[in-house]
Design a protein around this motif. Structure first.
Motif, PDB file in Angstrom:
ATOM      1  N   PHE A  48      77.945  34.342   1.294  1.00 61.49           N
ATOM      2  CA  PHE A  48      76.552  33.898   1.369  1.00 61.49           C
ATOM      3  C   PHE A  48      75.804  34.493   0.188  1.00 61.49           C
ATOM      4  O   PHE A  48      76.340  35.335  -0.543  1.00 61.49           O
ATOM      5  CB  PHE A  48      75.896  34.298   2.700  1.00 61.49           C
ATOM      6  CG  PHE A  48      75.842  35.775   2.975  1.00 61.49           C
ATOM      7  CD1 PHE A  48      74.816  36.560   2.472  1.00 61.49           C
ATOM      8  CD2 PHE A  48      76.810  36.388   3.760  1.00 61.49           C
ATOM      9  CE1 PHE A  48      74.746  37.920   2.737  1.00 61.49           C
ATOM     10  CE2 PHE A  48      76.757  37.742   4.036  1.00 61.49           C
ATOM     11  CZ  PHE A  48      75.728  38.515   3.516  1.00 61.49           C
ATOM     12  N   ASP A  52      69.997  32.585   1.001  1.00 60.07           N
ATOM     13  CA  ASP A  52      70.284  31.906   2.261  1.00 60.07           C
ATOM     14  C   ASP A  52      69.371  32.419   3.374  1.00 60.07           C
ATOM     15  O   ASP A  52      68.988  33.595   3.398  1.00 60.07           O
ATOM     16  CB  ASP A  52      71.739  32.124   2.672  1.00 60.07           C
ATOM     17  CG  ASP A  52      72.707  31.342   1.817  1.00 60.07           C
ATOM     18  OD1 ASP A  52      72.295  30.317   1.232  1.00 60.07           O
ATOM     19  OD2 ASP A  52      73.872  31.756   1.706  1.00 60.07           O
ATOM     20  N   GLU A  54      68.488  33.417   7.392  1.00 66.68           N
ATOM     21  CA  GLU A  54      69.272  34.120   8.398  1.00 66.68           C
ATOM     22  C   GLU A  54      70.077  33.136   9.246  1.00 66.68           C
ATOM     23  O   GLU A  54      71.225  33.410   9.607  1.00 66.68           O
ATOM     24  CB  GLU A  54      68.381  34.967   9.301  1.00 66.68           C
ATOM     25  CG  GLU A  54      69.203  35.725  10.337  1.00 66.68           C
ATOM     26  CD  GLU A  54      68.413  36.708  11.176  1.00 66.68           C
ATOM     27  OE1 GLU A  54      69.038  37.518  11.874  1.00 66.68           O
ATOM     28  OE2 GLU A  54      67.163  36.658  11.134  1.00 66.68           O
ATOM     29  N   ILE A  57      73.275  32.245   7.405  1.00 63.92           N
ATOM     30  CA  ILE A  57      74.239  33.344   7.374  1.00 63.92           C
ATOM     31  C   ILE A  57      74.815  33.587   8.762  1.00 63.92           C
ATOM     32  O   ILE A  57      76.029  33.775   8.928  1.00 63.92           O
ATOM     33  CB  ILE A  57      73.578  34.619   6.817  1.00 63.92           C
ATOM     34  CG1 ILE A  57      73.122  34.389   5.374  1.00 63.92           C
ATOM     35  CG2 ILE A  57      74.541  35.803   6.891  1.00 63.92           C
ATOM     36  CD1 ILE A  57      72.274  35.500   4.811  1.00 63.92           C
ATOM     37  N   LYS A  60      77.750  31.488   9.980  1.00 65.97           N
ATOM     38  CA  LYS A  60      79.073  31.735   9.398  1.00 65.97           C
ATOM     39  C   LYS A  60      79.914  32.690  10.241  1.00 65.97           C
ATOM     40  O   LYS A  60      81.106  32.861  10.006  1.00 65.97           O
ATOM     41  CB  LYS A  60      78.913  32.279   7.981  1.00 65.97           C
ATOM     42  CG  LYS A  60      78.313  31.275   7.004  1.00 65.97           C
ATOM     43  CD  LYS A  60      78.092  31.880   5.636  1.00 65.97           C
ATOM     44  CE  LYS A  60      77.495  30.861   4.665  1.00 65.97           C
ATOM     45  NZ  LYS A  60      78.455  29.841   4.229  1.00 65.97           N
ATOM     46  N   TYR A  73      73.635  41.870   7.809  1.00 68.75           N
ATOM     47  CA  TYR A  73      74.856  41.108   7.605  1.00 68.75           C
ATOM     48  C   TYR A  73      75.557  41.603   6.335  1.00 68.75           C
ATOM     49  O   TYR A  73      74.904  42.095   5.401  1.00 68.75           O
ATOM     50  CB  TYR A  73      74.551  39.623   7.443  1.00 68.75           C
ATOM     51  CG  TYR A  73      73.836  38.997   8.605  1.00 68.75           C
ATOM     52  CD1 TYR A  73      74.522  38.263   9.573  1.00 68.75           C
ATOM     53  CD2 TYR A  73      72.449  39.114   8.736  1.00 68.75           C
ATOM     54  CE1 TYR A  73      73.858  37.666  10.643  1.00 68.75           C
ATOM     55  CE2 TYR A  73      71.779  38.530   9.804  1.00 68.75           C
ATOM     56  CZ  TYR A  73      72.490  37.810  10.750  1.00 68.75           C
ATOM     57  OH  TYR A  73      71.815  37.232  11.809  1.00 68.75           O
TER      58      TYR A  73
END
Length: 250
Positions: A48, A52, A54, A57, A60, A73
């Motif tokens: 990511f 990007d 939240e 992300i 994923k 993350y």
């Protein structure tokens, strides 16, 4: 027979009771929702960028730690066809607080794949390294720590444990964590499986290929088949390993 006056009083009292009950039902609040906390997460690294959202992300399903509406993350950026750099990001209520892509910016194929956060000031990240390259990498944070570099050779993937300031993402210090071949002293592979924290020490459970390191960083004497389930208990500042153990190794 009930008189008209008594009936009026009866219905007046009944009406007040209904109003009070209705008011109680309307104003009664649901019990507060408890904040969800996820302290530790180790998993496959995902890609990511700092741009990007939240939601993007999170979808994923990569490693993530959280406390209430705050989440952190970890993953990587694909900066070229054959090079990855680690990335770590924090969101508060869906709004980006910080994002760091500067921990390792060399040609080392580095990723981020693990986190531990106590919800307060204690945050550790787990990163991968495949060798030392010219430029900025975790060595600048590892001076004076348990293992200050990748070591000899290149190719096998090892781990880097970094203590991070959760307020701004700055790495305070870091240590490499790797295996060491007893024959030629070259670095061998190690994968972190779990992190835990007791308020003073960080316990790191790993899979180590031939051969795990003792607390003095030298190769342990092992029997049996590689890989080994290896545990290292670090001091919180990552300057030393208080104990290192693996079955069939000493």
């Amino acid at each position: 027979m009930i008189s008209s006056q008594k009936l009026q009083k009866y219905f007046a009292c009944f009406s007040v009771s209904v109003v009070l009950v209705a008011d109680l039902v309307i104003t009664q609040k649901a019990p507060p929702a408890f904040a969800q906390t996820l302290n530790s997460s180790i998993g496959n690294s995902v890609t990511f960028s700092c741009n990007d959202s939240e939601a993007t992300i999170k979808a994923k399903n990569g490693p993530k730690v959280s406390n209430g509406n705050t989440a952190i993350y970890i993953g990587y950026q694909q900066v070229s066809s054959n090079n990855k750099n680690p990335v770590t990001i924090r969101f508060n209520s869906g709004i980006k607080s910080w994002c760091r892509t500067d921990y390792e910016t060399t040609n080392d194929d580095g990723t981020g794949y693990g986190l531990y956060w106590d919800g307060g000031n204690v945050l550790y990240g787990v990163y991968s390294s495949t060798g030392s390259q010219t430029g900025n990498d975790f060595r600048r944070f590892a001076t004076g720590r348990w293992l200050s570099s990748y070591g000899s050779g290149g190719g096998p993937q090892v781990a880097v444990i970094a203590q991070i300031n959760p307020a701004n993402g700055q790495v305070n210090y870091a240590t490499f964590l790797s295996s060491k071949k007893p024959t030629d002293g070259k670095t061998n592979s190690l994968l972190v499986n779990k992190l835990s924290w007791n308020g003073a020490n960080l316990t790191v459970q790993t899979t180590s290929w031939w051969t795990p390191r003792g607390a003095n960083t030298n190769s342990m004497n092992c029997t049996g088949t590689s890989p080994y389930q290896y545990t290292a208990v670090f001091s919180g500042d990552l300057t030393k390993v208080n104990s290192a153990s693996a079955l069939t190794c000493r």
